[in-house]
Design a protein around this motif. Structure first.
Motif, mmCIF file in Angstrom:
data_model
loop_
_atom_site.group_PDB
_atom_site.id
_atom_site.type_symbol
_atom_site.label_atom_id
_atom_site.label_comp_id
_atom_site.label_asym_id
_atom_site.label_seq_id
_atom_site.Cartn_x
_atom_site.Cartn_y
_atom_site.Cartn_z
ATOM 1 N N PHE A 144 0.835 -1.200 0.000
ATOM 2 C CA PHE A 144 0.000 0.000 0.000
ATOM 3 C C PHE A 144 0.874 1.256 0.000
ATOM 4 O O PHE A 144 0.622 2.200 -0.763
ATOM 5 C CB PHE A 144 -0.916 -0.017 1.229
ATOM 6 N N CYS A 145 1.905 1.271 0.841
ATOM 7 C CA CYS A 145 2.807 2.424 0.899
ATOM 8 C C CYS A 145 3.487 2.645 -0.447
ATOM 9 O O CYS A 145 3.639 3.795 -0.899
ATOM 10 C CB CYS A 145 3.857 2.217 1.987
ATOM 11 N N HIS A 146 3.909 1.558 -1.088
ATOM 12 C CA HIS A 146 4.563 1.658 -2.395
ATOM 13 C C HIS A 146 3.605 2.253 -3.426
ATOM 14 O O HIS A 146 3.992 3.132 -4.214
ATOM 15 C CB HIS A 146 5.034 0.271 -2.832
ATOM 16 N N MET A 147 2.346 1.799 -3.420
ATOM 17 C CA MET A 147 1.359 2.337 -4.348
ATOM 18 C C MET A 147 1.146 3.833 -4.105
ATOM 19 O O MET A 147 1.134 4.631 -5.045
ATOM 20 C CB MET A 147 0.018 1.608 -4.213
ATOM 21 N N VAL A 148 0.978 4.207 -2.838
ATOM 22 C CA VAL A 148 0.701 5.610 -2.512
ATOM 23 C C VAL A 148 1.835 6.510 -2.988
ATOM 24 O O VAL A 148 1.617 7.534 -3.652
ATOM 25 C CB VAL A 148 0.450 5.781 -0.999
ATOM 26 N N THR A 149 3.083 6.158 -2.669
ATOM 27 C CA THR A 149 4.206 7.006 -3.066
ATOM 28 C C THR A 149 4.394 7.009 -4.579
ATOM 29 O O THR A 149 4.754 8.041 -5.157
ATOM 30 C CB THR A 149 5.502 6.557 -2.379
ATOM 31 N N SER A 150 4.137 5.876 -5.242
ATOM 32 C CA SER A 150 4.294 5.797 -6.697
ATOM 33 C C SER A 150 3.275 6.662 -7.421
ATOM 34 O O SER A 150 3.500 7.073 -8.563
ATOM 35 C CB SER A 150 4.160 4.343 -7.164
ATOM 36 N N GLN A 151 2.130 6.931 -6.763
ATOM 37 C CA GLN A 151 1.106 7.773 -7.376
ATOM 38 C C GLN A 151 1.099 9.181 -6.766
ATOM 39 O O GLN A 151 0.112 9.907 -6.863
ATOM 40 C CB GLN A 151 -0.269 7.108 -7.273
ATOM 41 N N GLY A 152 2.231 9.561 -6.160
ATOM 42 C CA GLY A 152 2.420 10.934 -5.703
ATOM 43 C C GLY A 152 1.914 11.246 -4.318
ATOM 44 O O GLY A 152 1.974 12.403 -3.873
ATOM 45 N N GLY A 153 1.397 10.245 -3.603
ATOM 46 C CA GLY A 153 0.839 10.494 -2.282
ATOM 47 C C GLY A 153 1.899 10.733 -1.221
ATOM 48 O O GLY A 153 3.046 10.265 -1.325
ATOM 49 N N ASP A 154 1.525 11.463 -0.189
ATOM 50 C CA ASP A 154 2.417 11.820 0.912
ATOM 51 C C ASP A 154 2.538 10.649 1.885
ATOM 52 O O ASP A 154 1.568 10.290 2.559
ATOM 53 C CB ASP A 154 1.867 13.056 1.627
ATOM 54 N N LEU A 155 3.729 10.047 1.957
ATOM 55 C CA LEU A 155 3.932 8.878 2.807
ATOM 56 C C LEU A 155 3.696 9.205 4.277
ATOM 57 O O LEU A 155 3.121 8.393 5.020
ATOM 58 C CB LEU A 155 5.342 8.327 2.601
ATOM 59 N N ALA A 156 4.097 10.388 4.726
ATOM 60 C CA ALA A 156 3.928 10.751 6.138
ATOM 61 C C ALA A 156 2.469 10.733 6.551
ATOM 62 O O ALA A 156 2.132 10.381 7.695
ATOM 63 C CB ALA A 156 4.532 12.128 6.403
ATOM 64 N N SER A 157 1.569 11.076 5.618
ATOM 65 C CA SER A 157 0.137 11.144 5.947
ATOM 66 C C SER A 157 -0.473 9.779 6.203
ATOM 67 O O SER A 157 -1.481 9.684 6.899
ATOM 68 C CB SER A 157 -0.631 11.844 4.822
ATOM 69 N N ILE A 158 0.101 8.740 5.609
ATOM 70 C CA ILE A 158 -0.440 7.407 5.884
ATOM 71 C C ILE A 158 0.317 6.727 7.021
ATOM 72 O O ILE A 158 -0.255 5.909 7.748
ATOM 73 C CB ILE A 158 -0.492 6.529 4.622
ATOM 74 N N GLU A 159 1.587 7.081 7.186
ATOM 75 C CA GLU A 159 2.325 6.534 8.327
ATOM 76 C C GLU A 159 1.841 7.155 9.627
ATOM 77 O O GLU A 159 1.880 6.522 10.682
ATOM 78 C CB GLU A 159 3.819 6.770 8.141
ATOM 79 N N GLN A 160 1.365 8.398 9.542
ATOM 80 C CA GLN A 160 0.775 9.092 10.696
ATOM 81 C C GLN A 160 -0.615 9.575 10.277
ATOM 82 O O GLN A 160 -0.787 10.735 9.877
ATOM 83 C CB GLN A 160 1.644 10.273 11.113
ATOM 84 N N PRO A 161 -1.632 8.714 10.345
ATOM 85 C CA PRO A 161 -2.962 9.048 9.813
ATOM 86 C C PRO A 161 -3.593 10.299 10.419
ATOM 87 O O PRO A 161 -4.513 10.863 9.816
ATOM 88 C CB PRO A 161 -3.786 7.799 10.129
ATOM 89 N N ASP A 162 -3.097 10.756 11.568
ATOM 90 C CA ASP A 162 -3.624 12.002 12.139
ATOM 91 C C ASP A 162 -3.320 13.199 11.233
ATOM 92 O O ASP A 162 -3.945 14.262 11.368
ATOM 93 C CB ASP A 162 -3.028 12.252 13.526
ATOM 94 N N LEU A 163 -2.389 13.021 10.300
ATOM 95 C CA LEU A 163 -2.055 14.097 9.364
ATOM 96 C C LEU A 163 -3.034 14.170 8.195
ATOM 97 O O LEU A 163 -3.015 15.144 7.433
ATOM 98 C CB LEU A 163 -0.631 13.909 8.822
ATOM 99 N N LEU A 164 -3.874 13.150 8.034
ATOM 100 C CA LEU A 164 -4.895 13.184 6.992
ATOM 101 C C LEU A 164 -5.921 14.268 7.320
ATOM 102 O O LEU A 164 -6.055 14.671 8.483
ATOM 103 C CB LEU A 164 -5.584 11.821 6.870
ATOM 104 N N PRO A 165 -6.653 14.755 6.318
ATOM 105 C CA PRO A 165 -7.648 15.806 6.578
ATOM 106 C C PRO A 165 -8.589 15.425 7.718
ATOM 107 O O PRO A 165 -9.078 14.294 7.792
ATOM 108 C CB PRO A 165 -8.400 15.900 5.241
ATOM 109 N N SER A 166 -8.828 16.370 8.607
ATOM 110 C CA SER A 166 -9.642 16.127 9.802
ATOM 111 C C SER A 166 -10.645 17.256 9.976
ATOM 112 O O SER A 166 -10.302 18.436 9.833
ATOM 113 C CB SER A 166 -8.732 16.038 11.032
ATOM 114 N N ALA A 167 -11.894 16.903 10.294
ATOM 115 C CA ALA A 167 -12.957 17.907 10.421
ATOM 116 C C ALA A 167 -12.773 18.722 11.704
ATOM 117 O O ALA A 167 -12.423 18.175 12.758
ATOM 118 C CB ALA A 167 -14.318 17.224 10.437
#
Length: 435
Positions: A309-332
């Motif tokens: 999953f991490c490899h897919m996310v980074t290969s498609q331009g996603g921010d690895l820190a946001s998935i390693e630390q999910p609190d960094l994902l958008p929050s209401a």
């Protein structure tokens, strides 16, 4: 051929030939057949139905209306999955890495959410930087290098389906199993996968209201796949309540991450193990379901699926820190608990009502151009069968403002029903085998 003759033939209950359906789809795609005639034909199909050969011929004609991908130069066997849509359905986010981690490349084109059901593309785009709009060269490169790619639906894949679906949506001709099956399978066949597992959902939070309808649709799609030379099986899964506990884009990504790291909800994990086992069996990577499940379970426990999953996310331009630390994902900014209005056992949850509430919060769309807020949604604390006390939180509302919370509270309270006696949770799924 003349369109009026084909409309009349279907109106009178006769089956159309493959040649007639090829002509119809080719001319409609070329805009040589006007919408009013295609609408009349679609209504005739709704009223008269189609036999198995007609449905397959229609599906193949729609698949061939655009690009037909062939990925065999990249991998000997590729797999795909399709869900008919449901509340809190984040299975692709877990299933894709699982099967890719055991050596089955998944090349998946997914849609955006429309109506009360969220789309996989919307969920992934809540990860900062994640790109789903990929060129065909990028798509193929990621299949080869990563073994897992999830991209937005290509406009040149089954364009006839895009035209026909838009027409059906405004002419009351959506509710036809042959037309639904042809719509789903034309895109799956055009996408090129050898093995396809179908997650056909039923219940209050799904498009198919009853298990019997879901089974009929599943059997129709499996038969189409076989006649087209693909290996296809289906799983019927319950949407009597949301899958897992999270409903909403970033919230569902967090829940999928928890599952990939060994701490996900049991129903989500169980469904993905079942879907993945079907893919391994069809691809002949396992001799029986028990060994298939063991392979997938090991990929989950060892961290191999998480790494994929991490490899897919980074290969498609996603921010690895946001998935390693999910609190960094958008929050209401506003998170408010909804208290139970009475004590008892949760006996029913109207999934569609929850989905529509998320839409009202800004987490879904009623038309394709509408922007969504990835932060908003619902996180459930009580599900069917759970005992609750007066004032105990049923769920938490994640919203952009307090006024948005107040607007959905009545709808959310009405979605829950209670019993004074214990209630058995609904069964999760049933396999419709491909042989």
């Amino acid at each position: 051929m003349h369109m009026v003759e084909l409309i009349a033939k279907k109106r009178d209950g006769y089956a159309l030939t493959s040649a007639e359906l090829d002509w119809l789809i080719a001319n409609y795609t070329a805009q040589a057949i006007p919408d009013y005639q295609m609408s009349a034909w679609a209504m005739a199909v709704v009223l008269r139905g189609m036999d198995a050969h007609e449905t397959t011929a229609l599906t193949l004609a729609m698949a061939r209306s655009g690009t037909m991908l062939d990925l065999h130069d990249l991998a000997p066997v590729t797999v795909d999955k399709h869900s008919t849509g449901g509340i809190g359905d984040k299975t692709t986010l877990l299933l894709g890495p699982l099967v890719a981690a055991v050596g089955l490349p998944m090349a998946k084109m997914s849609g955006r959410g429309l109506g009360f059901s969220g789309g996989t593309v919307d969920k992934l785009e809540s990860i900062p930087g994640f790109r789903t709009a990929l060129s065909s060269d990028e798509f193929r490169r990621l299949v080869r290098e990563v073994g897992l790619v999830i991209a937005a639906q290509s406009s040149d894949l089954a364009p006839a389906d895009k035209q026909l679906y838009a027409l059906r949506d405004v002419t009351a001709t959506v509710a036809s199993i042959p037309l639904i099956a042809a719509s789903v399978m034309s895109k799956k066949l055009a996408a090129g996968a050898d093995c396809i597992v179908l997650d056909v959902k039923y219940g209050s939070g799904a498009f198919m209201a009853t298990k019997a309808e879901a089974r009929q649709l599943a059997q129709t799609m499996v038969k189409i796949g076989h006649q087209a030379g693909r290996r296809v099986s289906a799983v019927l899964s319950s949407m009597q309540q949301p899958l897992g506990y999270a409903v909403g884009n970033a919230l569902e990504v967090r829940e999928a991450i928890a599952a990939l790291r060994g701490n996900g909800p049991s129903d989500l994990v169980e469904l993905c193990l079942s879907l993945g086992s079907q893919l391994l069996l069809m691809a002949e990577r396992a001799s029986d379901e028990a060994s298939a499940r063991a392979m997938l379970h090991e990929a989950l426990q060892s961290g191999a699926a998480w790494a994929k999953f991490c490899h897919m996310v980074t290969s498609q331009g996603g921010d690895l820190a946001s998935i390693e630390q999910p609190d960094l994902l958008p929050s209401a900014p506003v998170q408010i608990a909804l208290p139970a209005p009475r004590a008892g056992y949760v006996s029913a949850i109207a999934g569609a009502s929850l989905g529509l509430a998320v839409n009202a919060l800004g987490g879904g769309r009623s038309h394709k151009e509408e922007r969504i807020d990835p932060r908003v949604g619902l996180s459930l604390q009580a599900r069917i069968g759970d005992q609750v006390y007066l004032g105990q939180p049923l769920l938490t509302i994640h919203a952009a403002s307090m006024s948005a919370v107040e607007a959905v509270v009545p709808q959310l309270l009405a979605a829950y029903q209670f019993s004074d006696t214990p209630v058995k949770p609904p069964a999760l799924m049933e396999v419709v085998p491909g042989d």
